[in-house]
Design a protein around this motif. Structure first.
Motif, PDB file in Angstrom:
ATOM      1  N   SER A  43       0.794  -1.220   0.000  1.00 61.69           N
ATOM      2  CA  SER A  43       0.000   0.000   0.000  1.00 61.69           C
ATOM      3  C   SER A  43       0.829   1.274   0.000  1.00 61.69           C
ATOM      4  CB  SER A  43      -0.927   0.005   1.203  1.00 61.69           C
ATOM      5  OG  SER A  43      -1.719  -1.124   1.155  1.00 61.69           O
ATOM      6  N   THR A  44       2.112   1.149  -0.258  1.00 62.02           N
ATOM      7  CA  THR A  44       2.911   2.365  -0.260  1.00 62.02           C
ATOM      8  C   THR A  44       3.259   2.757  -1.687  1.00 62.02           C
ATOM      9  OG1 THR A  44       4.773   0.943   0.093  1.00 62.02           O
ATOM     10  CG2 THR A  44       3.934   2.105   2.011  1.00 62.02           C
ATOM     11  N   THR A  45       3.533   4.040  -1.869  1.00 58.72           N
ATOM     12  CA  THR A  45       3.846   4.545  -3.199  1.00 58.72           C
ATOM     13  C   THR A  45       5.304   4.249  -3.511  1.00 58.72           C
ATOM     14  OG1 THR A  45       2.781   6.461  -2.215  1.00 58.72           O
ATOM     15  CG2 THR A  45       3.293   6.587  -4.553  1.00 58.72           C
ATOM     16  N   GLN A 157      -7.086  -1.889   1.355  1.00 54.87           N
ATOM     17  CA  GLN A 157      -6.407  -3.173   1.509  1.00 54.87           C
ATOM     18  C   GLN A 157      -7.504  -4.166   1.859  1.00 54.87           C
ATOM     19  OE1 GLN A 157      -3.096  -4.442   1.100  1.00 54.87           O
ATOM     20  NE2 GLN A 157      -4.453  -6.197   1.211  1.00 54.87           N
ATOM     21  N   ALA A 158      -7.825  -5.032   0.902  1.00 58.01           N
ATOM     22  CA  ALA A 158      -8.920  -5.984   1.087  1.00 58.01           C
ATOM     23  C   ALA A 158      -8.374  -7.319   1.592  1.00 58.01           C
ATOM     24  CB  ALA A 158      -9.647  -6.172  -0.238  1.00 58.01           C
ATOM     25  N   TYR A 170      -3.162  -2.588   6.233  1.00 56.92           N
ATOM     26  CA  TYR A 170      -4.582  -2.263   6.470  1.00 56.92           C
ATOM     27  C   TYR A 170      -4.722  -0.893   7.130  1.00 56.92           C
ATOM     28  CZ  TYR A 170      -5.659  -6.961   5.036  1.00 56.92           C
ATOM     29  OH  TYR A 170      -5.789  -8.094   4.271  1.00 56.92           O
ATOM     30  N   VAL A 171      -3.829  -0.632   8.083  1.00 64.56           N
ATOM     31  CA  VAL A 171      -3.856   0.661   8.769  1.00 64.56           C
ATOM     32  C   VAL A 171      -3.495   1.754   7.757  1.00 64.56           C
ATOM     33  CG1 VAL A 171      -2.831   2.016  10.643  1.00 64.56           C
ATOM     34  CG2 VAL A 171      -3.274  -0.434  10.962  1.00 64.56           C
ATOM     35  N   ASN A 172      -2.506   1.470   6.931  1.00 64.93           N
ATOM     36  CA  ASN A 172      -2.030   2.452   5.964  1.00 64.93           C
ATOM     37  C   ASN A 172      -3.096   2.815   4.927  1.00 64.93           C
ATOM     38  OD1 ASN A 172       0.114   4.000   4.680  1.00 64.93           O
ATOM     39  ND2 ASN A 172      -0.004   2.466   3.067  1.00 64.93           N
ATOM     40  N   GLY A 177      -5.076   6.254   4.762  1.00 64.02           N
ATOM     41  CA  GLY A 177      -5.448   6.674   3.398  1.00 64.02           C
ATOM     42  C   GLY A 177      -6.823   7.318   3.366  1.00 64.02           C
ATOM     43  N   PHE A 178      -7.758   6.748   4.098  1.00 61.73           N
ATOM     44  CA  PHE A 178      -9.124   7.290   4.121  1.00 61.73           C
ATOM     45  C   PHE A 178      -9.131   8.687   4.756  1.00 61.73           C
ATOM     46  CE2 PHE A 178     -13.771   6.413   5.623  1.00 61.73           C
ATOM     47  CZ  PHE A 178     -14.271   7.096   4.508  1.00 61.73           C
ATOM     48  N   VAL A 179      -8.410   8.824   5.866  1.00 63.47           N
ATOM     49  CA  VAL A 179      -8.349  10.138   6.541  1.00 63.47           C
ATOM     50  C   VAL A 179      -7.707  11.166   5.612  1.00 63.47           C
ATOM     51  CG1 VAL A 179      -7.288  11.413   8.456  1.00 63.47           C
ATOM     52  CG2 VAL A 179      -8.333   9.171   8.883  1.00 63.47           C
TER      53      VAL A 179
END
Ligand SMILES: O=C(O)[C@H]1O[C@H](OP(=O)(O)OP(=O)(O)OC[C@H]2O[C@@H](n3ccc(=O)[nH]c3=O)[C@H](O)[C@@H]2O)[C@H](O)[C@@H](O)[C@@H]1O
Length: 413
Positions: A43-45, A157-158, A170-172, A177-179
């Motif tokens: 999940s990171t760029t 992250q599913a 999942y946290v990321n 990400g959502f925030v």
């Protein structure tokens, strides 16, 4: 014969210096490896520069243009190269909305499948920006270029079981990400209305069936579910403080063509064809494990209806001007099917007898069953799922055999 003392001393000092020298080199290499290696977390760029420049901007603007005569909605779809994201983006485009996608193309599962989906969208005239929802600069840039009326937030992250392997992802994605996305949305002018993917997993250990939106969701059984539940609470906060209009959709085990290879129906198909043994989980005392499998086309209809019925956000430039809409809907199929039945349908469609082993469900975050009550979505969105598992899996299997055949779509990419 013994060497003179000064030679022995010289050799002694020299070898110590050599040792220190190589030890320093070793430490330096270790440092480089651990602290400067490009990160591979899904999940990171990546460090590549992926966006910006006049050509990139004109592609964004072109993609955001709604067809004349259409509703004039302009939607940013996050996770556009994902399974649900691709289908929703294509449907929005088909009806003439302006759509810009964003996806980080992480390696949680086969990237080439995501690239094939991107190609599909590209052919339909949609540009999928490569970038991460945690990149505030990128999101601000997009909102600076385009007045998005809606954000369809499907990046996540599913996967329930993977949360034990990589909790940080999942946290990321699902929390940080959502925030980050909501921060940019709340400051945008106009503020967009947000529709986002929650999950049936928020019902966790709830035993009251069918699951209704009013039921308790404070007993998640996986970290994945906990991050989705956190998302629902975060949505409440941003709605309350900033007047953002937010709709959460609790998807129930979505399946279909272009699906996710980490999901059971997908890898069961792959393994059955390869004559590999599949594991079928069962509950305590040999009880059945079941899912309210929901076909992708039904989910797409629910997503579009949620978008069309979303009221405008009330704030602007980070200030709330009045109460805004906050909704949560179940989007399921209303008829749970045992996993063993899923397997027997696949066996018939693939014309191959599966090699299977039945095992007690491991303590991996999975729940025993899911069952949606969709009457709220029926009433408010006109949601009415029509595809049973047999029909939906048939369409999936056609797609699978075509896509993975030597002459199939995969080889066209
Ligand atoms: O509805 C949801 O909220 C969730 O649906 C799916 O999660 P899940 O229902 O667990 O879907 P699968 O991972 O495809 O599992 C389906 C069923 O197969 C079972 N299974 C899985 C793997 C396996 O090897 N054997 C097996 O019997 C699972 O226990 C489960 O009952 C998605 O993976 C989640 O991202 C989504 O949020």
């Amino acid at each position: 014969m013994d060497k003179p003392l000064y030679i022995q001393r010289f050799r002694y000092h020299f070898s110590i210096t050599k040792l220190i020298f190589w030890a320093l080199i070793f430490i330096f290499v270790i440092y480089l490896f651990f602290f400067h290696a490009p990160t591979t977390s899904p999940s990171t760029t990546s460090r590549r520069v992926l966006w910006g420049g006049p050509d990139w901007e004109s592609r964004v603007l072109k993609s955001a243009r709604a067809r004349s005569g259409a509703g004039g909605q302009v939607v940013l779809v996050t996770g556009a190269a994902g399974f649900v994201g691709t289908h929703v983006t294509a449907a929005l485009r088909r009806r003439g909305d302006g759509v810009v996608g964003i996806d980080n193309f992480n390696d949680y599962y086969d990237r080439s499948l995501k690239r094939s989906r991107e190609l599909l969208l590209q052919r339909a005239g949609v540009f999928v920006v490569e970038g991460d929802i945690n990149d505030a600069k990128l999101l601000k840039k997009l909102f600076g270029l385009v007045r998005f009326s809606h954000v369809m937030h499907l990046a996540a992250q599913a996967g329930v079981r993977y949360a034990m392997k990589n909790p940080g992802s999942y946290v990321n994605a699902n929390i940080a990400g959502f925030v980050n996305l909501l921060e940019v949305c709340k400051s945008a002018n106009p503020q967009p209305a947000i529709i986002w993917a929650s999950s049936s997993s928020v019902y966790g250990l709830n035993t009251k069936i069918p699951f209704s939106e009013k039921d308790r969701t404070d007993q998640p059984s996986s970290l994945y579910a906990a991050t989705k539940k956190a998302g629902e609470e975060i949505a409440h906060t941003y709605n309350h403080i900033y007047g953002l209009s937010i709709t959460g959709l609790r998807f129930f085990t979505v399946y279909g063509p272009w699906g996710r290879p980490d999901m059971a129906y997908f890898f069961f198909t792959k393994d059955i064809l390869k004559r590999k043994t599949i594991k079928i989980f069962e509950g305590p005392n040999h009880s059945t494990v079941a899912r309210d499998f929901t076909y992708i086309d039904d989910i797409v209809k629910g997503c579009l209806a949620a978008l069309d019925t979303a009221k405008k956000s009330t704030g602007s430039g980070g200030k709330k001007k009045g109460a805004a809409q906050l909704r949560v809907f179940n989007l399921g199929n209303t008829s749970p099917v045992p996993v063993s039945k899923l397997v027997s349908i696949l066996e018939k469609l693939l014309k191959v007898k599966a090699k299977k082993v039945v095992l007690p469900m491991p303590a991996n975050g999975d729940v025993l069953f899911t069952h949606a009550n969709v009457s709220l979505a029926q009433r408010e969105l006109g949601y009415n799922p029509t595809t049973d598992l047999q029909t939906g899996l048939k369409k999936f299997v056609w797609w699978y055999l075509d896509y993975y055949s030597p002459l199939g779509k995969k080889s066209a990419v």
